[in-house]
Design a protein around this motif. Structure first.
Motif, mmCIF file in Angstrom:
data_model
loop_
_atom_site.group_PDB
_atom_site.id
_atom_site.type_symbol
_atom_site.label_atom_id
_atom_site.label_comp_id
_atom_site.label_asym_id
_atom_site.label_seq_id
_atom_site.Cartn_x
_atom_site.Cartn_y
_atom_site.Cartn_z
ATOM 1 N N LEU A 158 1.052 -1.366 -8.392
ATOM 2 C CA LEU A 158 0.194 -0.507 -7.576
ATOM 3 C C LEU A 158 -0.536 0.507 -8.447
ATOM 4 O O LEU A 158 0.052 1.094 -9.341
ATOM 5 C CB LEU A 158 1.045 0.263 -6.546
ATOM 6 C CG LEU A 158 0.279 1.184 -5.592
ATOM 7 C CD1 LEU A 158 -0.316 0.394 -4.440
ATOM 8 C CD2 LEU A 158 1.188 2.273 -5.018
ATOM 9 N N ASN A 159 -1.804 0.682 -8.172
ATOM 10 C CA ASN A 159 -2.521 1.816 -8.754
ATOM 11 C C ASN A 159 -3.639 2.222 -7.811
ATOM 12 O O ASN A 159 -4.011 1.466 -6.913
ATOM 13 C CB ASN A 159 -3.071 1.472 -10.141
ATOM 14 C CG ASN A 159 -3.222 2.735 -10.998
ATOM 15 O OD1 ASN A 159 -2.995 3.856 -10.555
ATOM 16 N ND2 ASN A 159 -3.622 2.542 -12.253
ATOM 17 N N CYS B 210 0.839 -1.210 0.000
ATOM 18 C CA CYS B 210 0.000 0.000 0.000
ATOM 19 C C CYS B 210 0.873 1.259 0.000
ATOM 20 O O CYS B 210 2.070 1.207 0.228
ATOM 21 C CB CYS B 210 -0.876 0.055 1.249
ATOM 22 S SG CYS B 210 -1.891 -1.400 1.500
ATOM 23 N N CYS C 296 -2.601 -5.274 -5.797
ATOM 24 C CA CYS C 296 -1.486 -4.380 -5.441
ATOM 25 C C CYS C 296 -0.503 -5.159 -4.578
ATOM 26 O O CYS C 296 -0.856 -5.568 -3.463
ATOM 27 C CB CYS C 296 -1.996 -3.143 -4.710
ATOM 28 S SG CYS C 296 -3.142 -2.166 -5.707
#
Lengths: 591, 209
Positions: free
Chosen positions: A469-470, A345, A448
């Protein structure tokens, strides 16, 4: 053949905040401790002495204190079916390098955590419902409670000489502090810093809007301070060179200013710099760590045997070492199984620049990294998410961190990037603009994660860590909601115009522009070995004489700045190693 | 400096480049750099421009640093095309960017006008720079849009606003223009007051402005 060093009780990989805390606590328990740091040694004198360090070209434009990416970096992609490319230049996040690590160039915002964040899955299920959690969101409880951590939050704040104003001491709410905060056992060690113009305008405006502003806790000393190790801090003078810089003034808490002078006196502690750890070694069962292998400055491979291994490097390197050492099952996004690399994260940062008239002096060159006024009305679950249908929240602040023209002069929208009109705008706005921000949680998602890149390698021939990750829908909607509040506050502050960045639905993660170094997750702590790498004591489920520190242990991205949590968790792990593990080395939680 | 013709931008008041011999840039490149800098930050009523501030000298001196060799960046291949959000993905070092970028711009300008960039009048120079900034001038060798935004313009700003010890920001004039006190770095008595700061700038060498 590798040179084999004499065995020690504890080898610590990485020597920033967590390495220094663990080294101090375990050396204090009488153990023979060796810390390995891959960067150089550094100290206030001579490295950050005035005026040498307050040089925007050296530090901000050329990243003088940051990790040199030519040796090792990460690769980046938005989704698991994309091809990742290297993070070739410093952008979105800024890993540190050398003794002190990111504890040198950080800002100093020193927050805790909200109790419900540590049991987020249980909390959301109880207050809303299990169905409230989106399908791909991997919520889980952290395994440790706020009450268990409170003495360690307190300890770290008193080591750092943190400036602030309590809003809740043992359940007693105190006006002027953060009335939303969880109970603390006592007040901050130092009173809040003075409010620079941005913070004063912010506090006035949010009060008028009906919110309850509080002084952001700052590990920038507001008064002279001596901590329990005998280390001394001097009062912050708002020099304006904080984030990206080492402190000229012994005011910003760092390992160097708050721990190392005391640690270096201990004969059972030693530090080796320019020692790049390649892997954690395990015995034939794979269930016991035997030490680490590192490369020294001369390129020699050296084995350091130890009874206990502590990974205390920056987030990225801790996760990479777990993967390259084959400790714990790597996460597989297809099946959802495996744990190392899971729940990677970041945070969502919305930033709005405010432009005032020429009679309103902000003087953005003055400031301190942690100074500011903030509101927590939209933090965590302090507001009802039911009608909003998203999970998470964050802190909104008016900080004045100090800025100079090489770091970039924000200008009103539509201003050309060069020429006489640009020049006029720079002249008109530099002293009269400020910034407010909303820093928001980032939940964990199935897609993610972190793993090893199949193509790119570092200078030592090891695969780079790969980030996938997005921004996801839940977090984008949270961002739109709080982003709206941020703009309302900007108007209420009297800005004649605003520009900036609000992450919305459809906004992809942009890795170029700096937002924060608050990446987290990947070796989550937790209650279940199927969804976590570490138990609640930050002990590896698979290799019980291996402990892992850092923001990589987070189960999801919290809205607050992570250093307070990272430091408290290091003290928590050290406390339990001393009180329990050393008496009976082995798993502290049954698998 | 550029060969002077009647069409060249008017000579600047105190060109910092007069007593400086570039180490990296060739005479043609130096002419381009001075001409481009003079448009990016023009000498006007608000204060000296990039040339008067010594920005070309700053950029030339930066070419001798590890940064200019790409030594601060991860420069292992493969170098793949990627979305802009993933940042710099070229194998070119800053030195190569300047060498190839200036050549490509001068060739494009020469092909269209029969003159090098430095020999154009200022208004035409501005028009070319705007087209380059928008990505409308193409080269097979490199992205001129990236050269403009991530090198030429960015380094010009660094030179103008960085400490004078790097060769730009002559007499701290860029700091004086905006009211930045340089490295005074001591504001405890002033931070709570939303008022004009009373003192001029100080540089890393301790010079007061």
């Amino acid at each position: 053949m590798a040179v084999v060093n004499k065995p020690v009780d504890v080898v610590i990989v990485g020597f920033g905040w967590t390495g220094a805390i663990m080294a101090m606590e375990l050396a204090d328990a009488g153990l023979q401790v060796v810390a390995l740091e891959r960067g150089d040694d550094a100290n206030t004198e001579p490295n950050w002495a005035y005026p040498k360090v307050v040089d925007e070209i050296a530090q901000s434009a050329r990243n003088g204190l940051l990790q040199n990416l030519s040796k090792t970096t990460v690769t980046l992609r938005h989704g698991k079916d994309d091809t990742a490319v290297p993070y070739r230049q410093i952008g979105s996040f800024k890993p540190g390098q050398g003794v002190g690590g990111a504890g040198i160039h950080w800002s100093g915002v020193h927050s805790r955590v909200m109790p419900e964040e540590l049991r987020l899955k249980s909390h959301v299920t109880e207050r809303y419902s299990a169905k409230f959690i989106p399908k791909d969101m991997q919520l889980q409880d952290w395994g440790v409670s706020y009450d268990e951590l409170e003495p360690h939050f307190d300890r770290f704040e008193y080591v750092c000489g943190t400036s602030g104003q309590a809003g809740n001491i043992q359940g007693r709410k105190i006006e002027g502090g953060n009335v939303f905060e969880a109970p603390r056992s006592r007040d901050f060690p130092l009173p809040p810093l003075a409010d620079p113009p941005t913070s004063a305008l912010f506090a006035k405006a949010v009060r008028e809007l009906g919110y309850k502003p509080y002084a952001l806790p700052a590990a920038n000393a507001s008064r002279p301070y001596v901590n329990s190790y005998g280390c001394q801090l001097g009062p912050c003078n708002f020099c304006g060179f904080c984030s990206d810089y080492g402190c000229i003034n012994y005011s910003k808490a760092s390992p160097q200013t708050t721990i190392l002078p005391a640690l270096y006196r201990k004969p059972n502690f030693s530090l080796r710099t320019n020692a790049h750890v390649l892997k954690v070694n395990t015995d034939s069962t794979g269930k016991k760590a035997t030490g680490v292998t590192y490369v020294d400055a001369a390129g020699r491979e050296i084995e350091q045997p130890a009874s206990m291994v502590v990974l205390a490097a920056f987030h990225l390197h801790n996760v990479r070492l777990m993967l390259s050492s084959n400790i714990g099952k790597p996460y597989d996004p297809e099946t959802g199984e495996g744990v190392v690399g899971r729940n990677f994260c970041y945070q969502v940062l919305n930033s709005v620049n405010l432009f005032f008239d020429k009679n309103t002096y902000i003087n953005q060159f003055m400031g301190a990294g942690g100074v500011g006024q903030a509101i927590d009305e939209f933090y965590g679950d302090n507001f009802d998410h039911g009608p909003l249908n998203f999970i998470g929240g964050g802190v909104i602040w008016g900080r004045q961190t100090g800025n100079g023209p090489v770091r970039g002069i924000p200008l009103p929208q539509g201003t050309p990037g060069w020429g006489s009109a640009w020049k006029q705008a720079v002249k008109d706005n530099y002293l009269h603009s400020g910034r407010i921000e909303a820093q928001l949680s980032n939940m964990a998602y199935r897609g993610c994660f972190l793993d090893l890149d199949p193509t790119y390698k570092d200078a030592y021939g090891s695969p780079l860590l790969r980030m996938t990750l997005n921004w996801q829908d839940n977090d984008q909607r949270l961002s739109e909601y709080v982003g709206g509040k941020l703009q309302d506050i900007g108007h209420a502050m009297g800005a004649k115009s605003m520009s900036g960045r609000i992450i919305k639905r459809g906004t992809d993660w942009d890795t170029r522009a700096y937002q924060s170094t608050h990446i987290n997750g990947g070796t989550a702590m937790g209650t279940d070995p199927k969804t976590s790498v570490l138990n609640k004591y930050l002990q590896s489920w698979d290799v019980p004489n291996l402990f892992v520190l850092g923001a990589n242990v987070f189960a999801h991205g919290i809205g607050y700045n992570p250093t307070g949590m990272v430091g408290a968790l290091a003290f928590w792990a050290a406390h339990n190693i001393r009180s329990t593990y050393l008496k009976n080395p082995g798993p502290m939680v049954a698998k | 400096m550029a060969a002077s013709t009647s069409e060249v931008a008017p000579p600047t008041a105190t060109p910092a480049s007069n007593d400086y011999a570039p180490s990296f840039f060739t005479p043609a490149e130096w002419a381009f750099l001075n001409a481009a800098c003079a448009r990016l930050i023009p000498n006007d009523d608000n204060g000296p421009g990039a040339v008067e501030l010594g920005v070309p000298q700053f950029i030339d001196r930066q070419m001798g640093t590890p940064w200019a060799e790409g030594a601060l960046w991860y420069m292992q291949g493969p170098f793949l095309e990627a979305k802009a959000e993933f940042g710099y993905q070229s194998a070119l070092t800053p030195k190569q960017q300047y060498r190839l970028g200036i050549k490509a711009i001068d060739e494009a300008v020469q092909a269209a006008t029969g003159k090098p960039f430095a020999a154009l009048p200022p208004t035409e120079q501005d028009a070319w720079l705007k087209r380059i900034e928008k990505g409308e001038v193409k080269s097979d060798a490199l992205s001129l849009k990236s050269f403009f935004g991530s090198f030429l313009l960015k380094n010009t700003m660094e030179g103008a606003f960085g400490d004078p010890l790097y060769g730009g920001n002559k007499d701290m004039a860029a700091w004086k223009m905006i009211g930045h006190p340089g490295v005074r770095a001591d504001y405890l008595e002033f931070v709570a007051e939303a008022k004009p700061y009373p003192y001029g700038p100080v540089s890393l060498h301790g010079k007061r402005g």
